[in-house]
Design an enzyme around this catalytic site. Structure first.
Site, short mmCIF file in Angstrom:
data_model
loop_
_atom_site.label_atom_id
_atom_site.label_comp_id
_atom_site.label_asym_id
_atom_site.label_seq_id
_atom_site.Cartn_x
_atom_site.Cartn_y
_atom_site.Cartn_z
N GLY A 18 31.33 40.50 43.09
CA GLY A 18 31.73 41.08 41.81
C GLY A 18 31.89 39.95 40.82
O GLY A 18 31.01 39.63 40.02
N ARG A 19 33.02 39.29 40.97
CA ARG A 19 33.38 38.17 40.10
C ARG A 19 32.28 37.12 39.97
O ARG A 19 31.99 36.64 38.87
CB ARG A 19 34.63 37.53 40.70
CG ARG A 19 35.24 36.42 39.94
CD ARG A 19 36.32 35.76 40.81
NE ARG A 19 37.06 36.74 41.60
CZ ARG A 19 38.20 37.28 41.22
NH1 ARG A 19 38.74 36.93 40.08
NH2 ARG A 19 38.83 38.17 41.99
N ARG A 50 44.76 39.75 34.38
CA ARG A 50 44.82 38.78 35.48
C ARG A 50 45.96 37.76 35.35
O ARG A 50 46.62 37.48 36.34
CB ARG A 50 43.46 38.07 35.63
CG ARG A 50 42.32 39.04 35.96
CD ARG A 50 41.02 38.33 36.33
NE ARG A 50 41.15 37.63 37.59
CZ ARG A 50 41.34 36.34 37.73
NH1 ARG A 50 41.36 35.55 36.68
NH2 ARG A 50 41.49 35.80 38.91
N TYR A 89 48.28 38.20 38.54
CA TYR A 89 48.13 37.20 39.61
C TYR A 89 48.51 35.79 39.16
O TYR A 89 48.14 34.83 39.83
CB TYR A 89 46.67 37.11 40.08
CG TYR A 89 45.88 38.36 40.28
CD1 TYR A 89 46.22 39.26 41.28
CD2 TYR A 89 44.76 38.62 39.50
CE1 TYR A 89 45.46 40.41 41.49
CE2 TYR A 89 43.99 39.75 39.71
CZ TYR A 89 44.34 40.64 40.70
OH TYR A 89 43.58 41.76 40.91
N CYS A 107 55.20 44.69 24.61
CA CYS A 107 56.63 44.54 24.84
C CYS A 107 56.94 44.33 26.32
O CYS A 107 57.50 45.21 26.99
CB CYS A 107 57.37 45.77 24.31
SG CYS A 107 56.97 46.05 22.59
N GLU A 108 56.49 43.22 26.86
CA GLU A 108 56.74 42.83 28.24
C GLU A 108 56.78 41.31 28.27
O GLU A 108 55.89 40.67 27.71
CB GLU A 108 55.57 43.24 29.16
CG GLU A 108 55.32 44.70 29.32
CD GLU A 108 56.32 45.39 30.24
OE1 GLU A 108 57.01 44.70 31.02
OE2 GLU A 108 56.41 46.62 30.14
C1 PLP Z 1 36.68 43.85 45.33
C2 PLP Z 1 35.64 43.93 46.38
C3 PLP Z 1 34.47 43.18 46.26
C4 PLP Z 1 34.22 42.20 45.15
O1 PLP Z 1 35.15 41.19 45.12
P1 PLP Z 1 34.84 39.90 44.22
O2 PLP Z 1 35.96 38.99 44.52
O3 PLP Z 1 34.85 40.34 42.80
O4 PLP Z 1 33.54 39.36 44.64
C5 PLP Z 1 33.51 43.35 47.23
N1 PLP Z 1 33.67 44.20 48.26
C6 PLP Z 1 34.80 44.94 48.40
C7 PLP Z 1 34.91 45.87 49.55
C8 PLP Z 1 35.81 44.83 47.47
O5 PLP Z 1 36.92 45.55 47.63
#
Ligand code: PLP
Length: 406
Positions: free
Chosen positions: A260-261, A297, A301, A326-327
């Site tokens: 994803g990231r 984020r 985190y 307001c946090e």
């Molecule tokens: C969140 C997630 C990803 C992607 O995570 P990234 O850190 O953004 O690469 C891939 N597979 C599963 C099952 C996830 O829950």
């Protein structure tokens, strides 16, 4: 790039995504697996903008979805059903049913109860459903506890023992086809070793399944490849893919990877405008028009995002960059060195392409901002700024005449 012009045209805050960057990262990862059959399934939850999904689908990318709405978005963006996976620790019956009807590549199963439920729904639909089982290898990924998922105390996946039982069960069922094996040990991993270690454990399991005549075709190593938010040393892709390949010991499978990231984080910037500066007993605050509602984020985190001023770096001093919400937890950066700022000055919050817009909320009745993409020096709006009408469109006026008695 003329950020002032962008701010004037699209207002701030504004997400800016560099599609060329996404493309080169996709190709880099895809090519690093080039020696083998592979399928990159982008984790839609990182950023589910339809234009971004369409751009990735056109490159041949698949999609890892964690709700059926994400599957719908992927299909709408032109993804092929056989390139879509449905994951998630709590799928509803209607989501399982729709996924089966859409004939996606496979459903990643996270518990025994879910396996039985998928079997039941498949039987009702008279379908043999392709599944993969998410195995929890009990490996410490050495990342933030909120984004670690592969330890036995995390809610994800099943133990190796239970996985074996589930594979045997699925193998005997007329309505289940166990084609995949899956693990995902966490996010923002900066070291490939835990993934390779997990990969070995899961490859061993796959081998013992083979001896039981269960032939796994898809080896899904999850996502989690980290990015350098703060000049960290990141995973070496060559070592990562070579490590995974060697863990397979010659077993012939398609490798599925769910970044994803890695694909989108560095492509995105959040453009924001300074509203005020203030000082509280010697502590400097820069109040901007972006907030935790656009980039959660840092609050969630304690994540670091680099923040850059678009003016000369003179007379620097440390400040906290905070939003108007307001946090006390509403901050975007702490102890950042920035020049003197005036109201109207622009800042860029970097690496905001992943888990930015997708975690955005309307808290404080804020409107979600617009997003644009940049491709070969051309710019296009890919998400309009929300309007006040959007904000209230689902609310129903209370008139005092009730629908029914409770
Ligand atoms: C969140 C997630 C990803 C992607 O995570 P990234 O850190 O953004 O690469 C891939 N597979 C599963 C099952 C996830 O829950």
């Amino acid at each position: 790039m003329d950020y002032q012009n962008l701010a004037n045209t699209y207002e701030t805050p504004l997400y800016i995504y560099d599609f060329n960057d996404i493309k080169s990262r996709y190709l880099e990862l895809k090519n690093s697996f080039s020696a083998r059959k592979s399928l990159i399934c982008y984790a839609v939850k990182a950023n589910s903008n339809l234009s971004l999904l369409k751009f990735l689908a056109n490159l041949g990318c698949g999609f890892d979805c964690v709700s059926f709405n994400e599957v719908k978005k992927a299909l709408l963006a032109g993804a092929k059903n056989y390139n879509i996976i449905l994951s998630g620790v709590g799928k509803r019956d209607d989501e399982i049913e729709e996924a089966i009807k859409s004939n996606i590549l496979m459903i990643n199963v996270e518990s025994k109860a879910e396996l039985l439920q998928i079997e039941k729904i498949s039987q009702n639909l008279n379908n043999k459903t392709r599944i993969s089982i998410r195995v929890n290898p009990n490996i410490d990924p050495k990342t933030h506890p909120y984004i670690s998922t592969g330890l036995k105390e995390n809610k994800f996946g099943v133990s190796i023992e239970l996985a074996k039982w589930m594979y045997l069960y699925a193998k005997k069922s007329d309505f289940l086809d166990p084609v995949g094996i899956h693990f995902h040990i966490g996010s923002q991993l900066l070291d490939e070793q835990p993934i390779i270690e997990a990969s070995k454990i899961i490859a061993d399991l796959m081998k013992s399944l083979k001896a039981l005549d269960i032939d796994i075709k898809f080896f899904d190593v999850g996502g989690g490849i980290g990015v350098d938010y703060e000049d960290e040393k990141t995973i070496n892709l060559y070592n990562y893919t070579q490590g995974i390949l060697s863990s397979l010991n010659g077993q012939d499978v398609t490798i599925v990877c769910e970044p994803g990231r890695f694909l989108v984080a560095k492509s995105g910037k959040l453009l924001t405008k300074v509203l005020y500066e203030k000082e509280n007993l010697g502590k400097r605050f820069v109040i901007v028009d972006a907030a935790m509602s656009e980039l959660l984020r840092p609050s969630l985190y304690q994540a670091f995002h680099n923040i850059k001023a678009l003016k000369p770096y003179e007379n620097l001093s440390k400040c906290d960059v905070v939003g108007p919400i307001c946090e006390s937890g509403d901050f975007l950066g702490k102890d950042i060195n920035l020049p003197n700022l005036n109201s109207g000055d622009l800042l860029l919050i970097e690496d905001s392409g992943a888990y930015g817009f997708s975690m955005a909320s309307n808290y404080n009745s804020r409107l979600k901002p617009a997003a644009i993409c940049v491709l070969d020096d051309k710019i296009q709006l890919i998400c309009k700024k929300e309007s006040f009408e959007d904000l209230i469109k689902n609310e129903v006026e209370f008139l005092g005449n009730f629908d029914e008695k409770h």
